[in-house]
Design an enzyme around this catalytic site. Structure first.
Site, PDB file in Angstrom:
ATOM      1  N   LYS A  69       0.841  -1.201   0.000  1.00  0.00           N
ATOM      2  CA  LYS A  69       0.000   0.000   0.000  1.00  0.00           C
ATOM      3  C   LYS A  69       0.875   1.248   0.000  1.00  0.00           C
ATOM      4  O   LYS A  69       0.634   2.198  -0.747  1.00  0.00           O
ATOM      5  CB  LYS A  69      -0.907   0.001   1.247  1.00  0.00           C
ATOM      6  N   GLN A 116      -4.404  -1.320   9.958  1.00  0.00           N
ATOM      7  CA  GLN A 116      -4.324  -2.647   9.337  1.00  0.00           C
ATOM      8  C   GLN A 116      -4.870  -3.705  10.294  1.00  0.00           C
ATOM      9  O   GLN A 116      -4.471  -3.761  11.460  1.00  0.00           O
ATOM     10  CB  GLN A 116      -2.857  -2.946   8.964  1.00  0.00           C
ATOM     11  N   ASP A 122     -10.993   3.194   4.825  1.00  0.00           N
ATOM     12  CA  ASP A 122     -11.404   1.803   4.599  1.00  0.00           C
ATOM     13  C   ASP A 122     -12.928   1.648   4.617  1.00  0.00           C
ATOM     14  O   ASP A 122     -13.439   0.571   4.306  1.00  0.00           O
ATOM     15  CB  ASP A 122     -10.814   0.904   5.707  1.00  0.00           C
TER      16      ASP A 122
END
Ligand code: NAD
Length: 281
Positions: free
Chosen positions: A49, A93, A116
Site C-alpha cells: 500500500k 491494518q 477503509d
C-alpha cells in the site's frame, strides 16, 4: 469461452489516472497506515500500500506499533491523526492483537478520514443507501470490475459466500443498492452448493483454497474470486477452483491479478476523494 476479468489492468489504469490528477494539485493527499505487531501477511500488504501510494504521488506514512501496545496508546495516535490537516485517510491494518477491541479502534477514526469505510457511520450509510465518506475497498473494487466489464447487476441473483464485515456484508449492500437479488451464505448455510448453482453472479470470499468447484457454478455465471490462499508449495490461489470453473463460467477473476490489485487502487481512490473533500476541490 470464459472471459477473464483483468483486475490488474484496470487497477493500473485507475492508479495512473489518479497519479495524473494529482499533478493538478499543489498539495499531496496524505494516507497514514497504522500497523500493530509483526503479522507477516499484514506487513506485506502495508508495504505494498505504501509503495503504490508513494509512486502515485501520495504522502504515505506507516506508523509501526509493538504487539503489546495499549488501546490507550493506539487511540492517542488516532486522535493525533484525526487532528492533523495533512492526513486525509487513516487506515488501521487488521487484524489487531486480541487485547484490543477492533470496533473501538475503528470507531475512533473520524468517519471523514476512514479510508477503509469501516466506521459504523460509513457502514450504516452504505446499508441505507446514502453516500458514505468511503466504501470498503475490496467490494468497491469488485463493483468497479463488474461495471468496467459491462456486467449487468440489476435484477440478477448474486450469491456471496462469506459474511465478513470487510468483504461479504459490504458486498451484499453494494449489490443490493444496485438492484441485484442478494443471497449471503456462510459457514452455517445448508445446501451451499445448491444455493451457489442459482447464482448469476457468484462472489467467493471464504478463505479456503479451491473451495468452489465446477458443479457449484451455473453455466454462464460471473465468478468473482476474492480468496487469497497460500498453498503448501507457496503458490497463491483463490477460493475458486480456477481450472475447473473456467470453461463453464462466462466471466471469472484470476488469482492473482483479479480482485487483489483492485483493493489497493480503491484505497488510493478513496484517499483522493477524502483529500478533495477536505480541500474543497
Ligand atoms: P473471514 O475469515 O472474515 O470470513 C470468511 C467467511 O467465510 C465467513 O463469513 C464464514 O462464515 C465463511 N465460511 C467459512 N467457511 C465456510 C464454509 N465451509 N462454507 C461457507 N462459508 C464459509 O474472511 P474475509 O476477511 O472475508 O476474507 C475472505 C477471503 O478473501 C480470504 O482468503 C482473504 O485473504 C481474502 N481477501 C482478499 C482481499 C483482496 O484484496 N483480494 C481482501 C480481503 C480478503
Amino acid at each position: 469461452m470464459t472471459k477473464l476479468i483483468k483486475g490488474k489492468e484496470l487497477s493500473e489504469k485507475i492508479v495512473e489516472n489518479i497519479s495524473e490528477e494529482l499533478k493538478n494539485y499543489t498539495k499531496k493527499p496524505g494516507l497514514t497506515v497504522i500497523i500493530v505487531g509483526d503479522n507477516p501477511a499484514s506487513r506485506v500488504y502495508v508495504n505494498k500500500k505504501k509503495r503504490t501510494a508513494e509512486n502515485a504521488g501520495f504522502n504515505s506514512v506507516v506508523i509501526e506499533l509493538p504487539e503489546d501496545v495499549t488501546r490507550e496508546e493506539l487511540e492517542k495516535h488516532i486522535d493525533e491523526l484525526n487532528k492533523d490537516e495533512a492526513v486525509d485517510g487513516i487506515l488501521v491494518q487488521l487484524p489487531l492483537p486480541k487485547h484490543i477491541n477492533t470496533y473501538d479502534i475503528l470507531e475512533r477514526i473520524l468517519p471523514e478520514k476512514d479510508v477503509d469505510g469501516f466506521h459504523p457511520e460509513n457502514v450504516g450509510k452504505l446499508v441505507i443507501g446514502l453516500k458514505p465518506y468511503a466504501v470498503s475497498c475490496t467490494p468497491y473494487g469488485i463493483i468497479r470490475l463488474l461495471e468496467e466489464n459491462n456486467i449487468e447487476i440489476e435484477g440478477r441473483h448474486a450469491v456471496i459466500i462469506g459474511r465478513s464485515n470487510i468483504v461479504g456484508k459490504p458486498m451484499a449492500s453494494l449489490l443490493l443498492n444496485r438492484n441485484a437479488t442478494v443471497t449471503v451464505c456462510h459457514s452455517k448455510t445448508a445446501s451451499l452448493r445448491r444455493v451457489c448453482m442459482q447464482a448469476d453472479i457468484l462472489v467467493a470470499a471464504v478463505g479456503r483454497e479451491k473451495f468452489v468447484k465446477r458443479d457449484w457454478v451455473k453455466p454462464g455465471a460471473v465468478v468473482i474470486d476474492v480468496g487469497i490462499n497460500r498453498t503448501e508449495e507457496g503458490k497463491i490461489v483463490g477460493d475458486v477452483d480456477f481450472e475447473e470453473v473456467s470453461g463453464k463460467a462466462e466471466y471469472i477473476t484470476p488469482v492473482p491479478g483479479g480482485v487483489g490489485p483492485m483493493t489497493i487502487a480503491m484505497l488510493l481512490s478513496n484517499t483522493l476523494e477524502l483529500f478533495k473533500l477536505h480541500n474543497d476541490l
